[in-house]
Scaffold this motif. Sequence first.
Motif, PDB file in Angstrom:
ATOM      1  N   PRO A 121     -15.708  -8.389  15.534  1.00 54.97           N
ATOM      2  CA  PRO A 121     -16.676  -7.453  15.810  1.00 54.97           C
ATOM      3  C   PRO A 121     -16.566  -6.233  16.585  1.00 54.97           C
ATOM      4  O   PRO A 121     -17.222  -5.321  16.687  1.00 54.97           O
ATOM      5  N   PHE A 122     -15.109  -6.104  17.232  1.00 53.38           N
ATOM      6  CA  PHE A 122     -14.870  -4.764  18.000  1.00 53.38           C
ATOM      7  C   PHE A 122     -13.587  -4.351  17.115  1.00 53.38           C
ATOM      8  O   PHE A 122     -12.782  -4.861  16.431  1.00 53.38           O
ATOM      9  N   PHE A 123     -13.334  -3.043  17.381  1.00 54.77           N
ATOM     10  CA  PHE A 123     -12.520  -2.270  16.668  1.00 54.77           C
ATOM     11  C   PHE A 123     -11.565  -1.400  17.284  1.00 54.77           C
ATOM     12  O   PHE A 123     -11.084  -0.230  16.944  1.00 54.77           O
ATOM     13  N   GLU A 124     -10.875  -1.955  18.438  1.00 54.39           N
ATOM     14  CA  GLU A 124     -10.002  -1.269  19.084  1.00 54.39           C
ATOM     15  C   GLU A 124      -8.619  -1.079  18.083  1.00 54.39           C
ATOM     16  O   GLU A 124      -8.275  -1.967  17.131  1.00 54.39           O
ATOM     17  N   GLU A 125      -8.036   0.064  18.016  1.00 53.96           N
ATOM     18  CA  GLU A 125      -6.976   0.406  17.289  1.00 53.96           C
ATOM     19  C   GLU A 125      -5.739   0.102  17.747  1.00 53.96           C
ATOM     20  O   GLU A 125      -5.613   0.272  18.977  1.00 53.96           O
ATOM     21  N   THR A 126      -4.909  -0.700  17.068  1.00 53.73           N
ATOM     22  CA  THR A 126      -3.722  -1.162  17.686  1.00 53.73           C
ATOM     23  C   THR A 126      -2.592  -0.739  16.979  1.00 53.73           C
ATOM     24  O   THR A 126      -1.244  -0.851  17.629  1.00 53.73           O
ATOM     25  N   PHE A 127      -2.553  -0.374  15.889  1.00 51.75           N
ATOM     26  CA  PHE A 127      -1.220  -0.044  14.861  1.00 51.75           C
ATOM     27  C   PHE A 127      -1.579   1.138  13.950  1.00 51.75           C
ATOM     28  O   PHE A 127      -2.565   1.058  13.063  1.00 51.75           O
ATOM     29  N   TYR A 128      -0.681   2.119  14.271  1.00 52.19           N
ATOM     30  CA  TYR A 128      -0.937   3.158  13.006  1.00 52.19           C
ATOM     31  C   TYR A 128       0.508   3.407  12.556  1.00 52.19           C
ATOM     32  O   TYR A 128       1.362   3.151  13.091  1.00 52.19           O
ATOM     33  N   ALA A 129       0.453   3.777  11.201  1.00 51.51           N
ATOM     34  CA  ALA A 129       1.565   3.869  10.253  1.00 51.51           C
ATOM     35  C   ALA A 129       1.500   4.873   9.378  1.00 51.51           C
ATOM     36  O   ALA A 129       0.667   5.142   8.739  1.00 51.51           O
ATOM     37  N   THR A 130       2.501   5.891   9.515  1.00 55.19           N
ATOM     38  CA  THR A 130       2.592   6.999   8.454  1.00 55.19           C
ATOM     39  C   THR A 130       3.957   7.053   7.787  1.00 55.19           C
ATOM     40  O   THR A 130       4.880   6.705   8.398  1.00 55.19           O
ATOM     41  N   PRO A 131       4.168   7.746   6.457  1.00 54.55           N
ATOM     42  CA  PRO A 131       3.020   7.983   5.615  1.00 54.55           C
ATOM     43  C   PRO A 131       2.235   7.079   4.882  1.00 54.55           C
ATOM     44  O   PRO A 131       2.584   5.803   5.103  1.00 54.55           O
ATOM     45  N   THR A 132       1.157   7.377   4.391  1.00 55.39           N
ATOM     46  CA  THR A 132       0.233   6.563   3.862  1.00 55.39           C
ATOM     47  C   THR A 132       0.988   5.714   2.592  1.00 55.39           C
ATOM     48  O   THR A 132       1.678   6.180   2.013  1.00 55.39           O
ATOM     49  N   VAL A 133       0.160   4.651   2.384  1.00 55.19           N
ATOM     50  CA  VAL A 133       0.732   3.839   1.287  1.00 55.19           C
ATOM     51  C   VAL A 133      -0.233   4.379   0.124  1.00 55.19           C
ATOM     52  O   VAL A 133       0.014   4.035  -1.157  1.00 55.19           O
ATOM     53  N   LEU A 134      -1.314   5.046   0.559  1.00 53.62           N
ATOM     54  CA  LEU A 134      -2.243   5.462  -0.466  1.00 53.62           C
ATOM     55  C   LEU A 134      -1.652   6.604  -1.372  1.00 53.62           C
ATOM     56  O   LEU A 134      -0.677   7.188  -0.967  1.00 53.62           O
ATOM     57  N   ALA A 135      -1.896   6.594  -2.774  1.00 53.61           N
ATOM     58  CA  ALA A 135      -1.385   7.631  -3.684  1.00 53.61           C
ATOM     59  C   ALA A 135      -2.305   8.040  -4.685  1.00 53.61           C
ATOM     60  O   ALA A 135      -3.576   7.523  -4.899  1.00 53.61           O
ATOM     61  N   GLY A 136      -2.094   8.865  -5.738  1.00 49.96           N
ATOM     62  CA  GLY A 136      -2.593   9.150  -6.664  1.00 49.96           C
ATOM     63  C   GLY A 136      -4.133   9.689  -6.732  1.00 49.96           C
ATOM     64  O   GLY A 136      -4.303  10.332  -5.789  1.00 49.96           O
ATOM     65  N   ALA A 137      -5.088   9.053  -7.243  1.00 53.00           N
ATOM     66  CA  ALA A 137      -6.584   9.471  -7.368  1.00 53.00           C
ATOM     67  C   ALA A 137      -7.081   9.311  -5.854  1.00 53.00           C
ATOM     68  O   ALA A 137      -7.756  10.072  -5.323  1.00 53.00           O
ATOM     69  N   THR A 138      -6.814   8.139  -5.269  1.00 55.13           N
ATOM     70  CA  THR A 138      -7.366   7.767  -3.983  1.00 55.13           C
ATOM     71  C   THR A 138      -7.094   8.873  -2.878  1.00 55.13           C
ATOM     72  O   THR A 138      -7.889   9.306  -2.294  1.00 55.13           O
ATOM     73  N   LEU A 139      -5.519   9.072  -2.915  1.00 51.90           N
ATOM     74  CA  LEU A 139      -5.311  10.205  -1.924  1.00 51.90           C
ATOM     75  C   LEU A 139      -5.660  11.472  -2.220  1.00 51.90           C
ATOM     76  O   LEU A 139      -6.185  12.374  -1.361  1.00 51.90           O
ATOM     77  N   ALA A 140      -5.824  11.795  -3.408  1.00 48.50           N
ATOM     78  CA  ALA A 140      -6.638  13.017  -4.041  1.00 48.50           C
ATOM     79  C   ALA A 140      -7.906  13.294  -3.336  1.00 48.50           C
ATOM     80  O   ALA A 140      -8.359  14.200  -3.078  1.00 48.50           O
ATOM     81  N   LYS A 141      -8.595  12.175  -3.484  1.00 45.66           N
ATOM     82  CA  LYS A 141     -10.106  12.027  -3.161  1.00 45.66           C
ATOM     83  C   LYS A 141     -10.120  12.228  -1.591  1.00 45.66           C
ATOM     84  O   LYS A 141     -11.221  12.940  -1.004  1.00 45.66           O
ATOM     85  N   VAL A 142      -9.154  11.616  -1.054  1.00 44.59           N
ATOM     86  CA  VAL A 142      -9.131  11.781   0.485  1.00 44.59           C
ATOM     87  C   VAL A 142      -8.970  12.897   0.951  1.00 44.59           C
ATOM     88  O   VAL A 142      -9.682  13.589   1.723  1.00 44.59           O
ATOM     89  N   GLU A 143      -7.926  13.873   0.467  1.00 40.91           N
ATOM     90  CA  GLU A 143      -7.825  15.320   0.638  1.00 40.91           C
ATOM     91  C   GLU A 143      -9.071  16.168   0.167  1.00 40.91           C
ATOM     92  O   GLU A 143      -9.481  17.033   0.928  1.00 40.91           O
ATOM     93  N   GLU A 144      -9.710  15.740  -0.756  1.00 41.36           N
ATOM     94  CA  GLU A 144     -10.745  16.371  -1.595  1.00 41.36           C
ATOM     95  C   GLU A 144     -12.067  16.209  -0.413  1.00 41.36           C
ATOM     96  O   GLU A 144     -12.696  17.183  -0.093  1.00 41.36           O
TER      97      GLU A 144
END
Length: 409
Positions: free
Chosen positions: A227-250
Amino acid sequence: SRRKHFAKAVETAHALGHRAIVVVEEPSWEGEYVDEVYTAPTGDLRATVARCVEISQLEPEPIAGVIAFVEHSVPTAAAVAAELGLPSISVDTAEKSRDKLSMRQAFEKVGISQPRFALASTVEEALEAAESVAYPLVMKPIIGGGSMFVRRVDTPEELAEHFEDIREGAWAGFDYDPLFILKSKYSEGILLEEFLPGNEISVESYVQDGVTTVVAVHDKPTPMDGPFFEETFYATPTVLAGATLAKVEEYTALAHQGLDIAQGATHTEFRVAPSGEPYILETGARLGGGPVYQSVLLSTGVDMVEVLTKVALGEVADVSVDPARVRHVGFSLHFGEQPGELAAVEGIDTLEDRDDVAEVMIYGKVGDQIDVPPRVWQAQGHVLFTGDSREEIVRKQREVNETLRFRVR
Ligand code: ADP
Ligand code: CA
Ligand code: CA
Ligand code: CA
Ligand code: CA
Ligand code: CA
């Protein structure tokens, strides 16, 4: 981390032949790095703008660019820039970037995928609105940060149980903020949103003369189902690619268009549905907070403070990221395990001795009173580390979590 931001902004300004000054509301600033420190009245946008016009005349050269590093100063910086005719977003845009309801309306106009949403100021209104928003849903402050008072509820009973706590928390304790006026505009209400399942990402980008450049995308690899959303972990670069990543940029560029952000740096968050469609959470008209700046720098070599400073000064930022040279970077954020007084922080030396650990930062000190999510403004510390692959970053995050311990009494 903010010190690093300031130091780099000053260095960039100096390299471009400018003096660097800081305008603060309280004379507590120690004046490190900068050429001059001025004070301005607290909590009065017009008076601050007038003071900055005066400062611009006091300086050997007129003010050539304005930057804000903390979210609540974004509208003030925009107002000053507007008055002095400098590259910036408008005050209206700055306010929208902090007002999650206006932001949703702006995103709706340009057609970015987003959760269904509604405003509610009483529990009756909320129960009614929940019928169209649908469960599970998220209740959250209209102006907020750090996931404070953001809570998932799955049933009308849970909604009724937690609504008033969230509503009260949402409007408590920030009457210093110029946007506090929205409290009456929204009848002290909060936002209800459809809960979006899926992986969360954040996008660091900048806009210059209306052109968006995405510099880095972080994944938040730990499932965040509430129920709560504290952020505990970030990692880059993203594993997203292709059409999904293009949509994110768009959608990131479209978010800028919807909010009318034509100059500056932004931090945009999405949740990516199992279908691959990104749904936007929010866009901050500022740099990503916490260790995001260093994470981007370590991973891509791009210094976002330098970029932001150049954009603010109207100098061409012209950044490109070579995907072949991007490094795997992660950082963990650490919260208290239970509320109490901080007795000790264990594991710092062990972590600092590692070659793959770039930074261990503890924000507080022994004796501090520690609170736990969801009522925390920020974590107790962070650890930034590098690796050769995402798998390695994930493994290292577990090791860091087992090593760094905040003992509370
Ligand atoms: P804040 O300004 O406090 O960061 P956000 O709107 O970004 O507020 O919400 C904080 C976190 O809560 C998000 O990062 C996300 O994990 C979660 N969250 C917020 N809204 C939703 C939603 N509609 N669906 C799922 N999770 C959400
Ligand atoms: Ca001159
Ligand atoms: Ca935010
Ligand atoms: Ca966030
Ligand atoms: Ca957020
Ligand atoms: Ca080290």
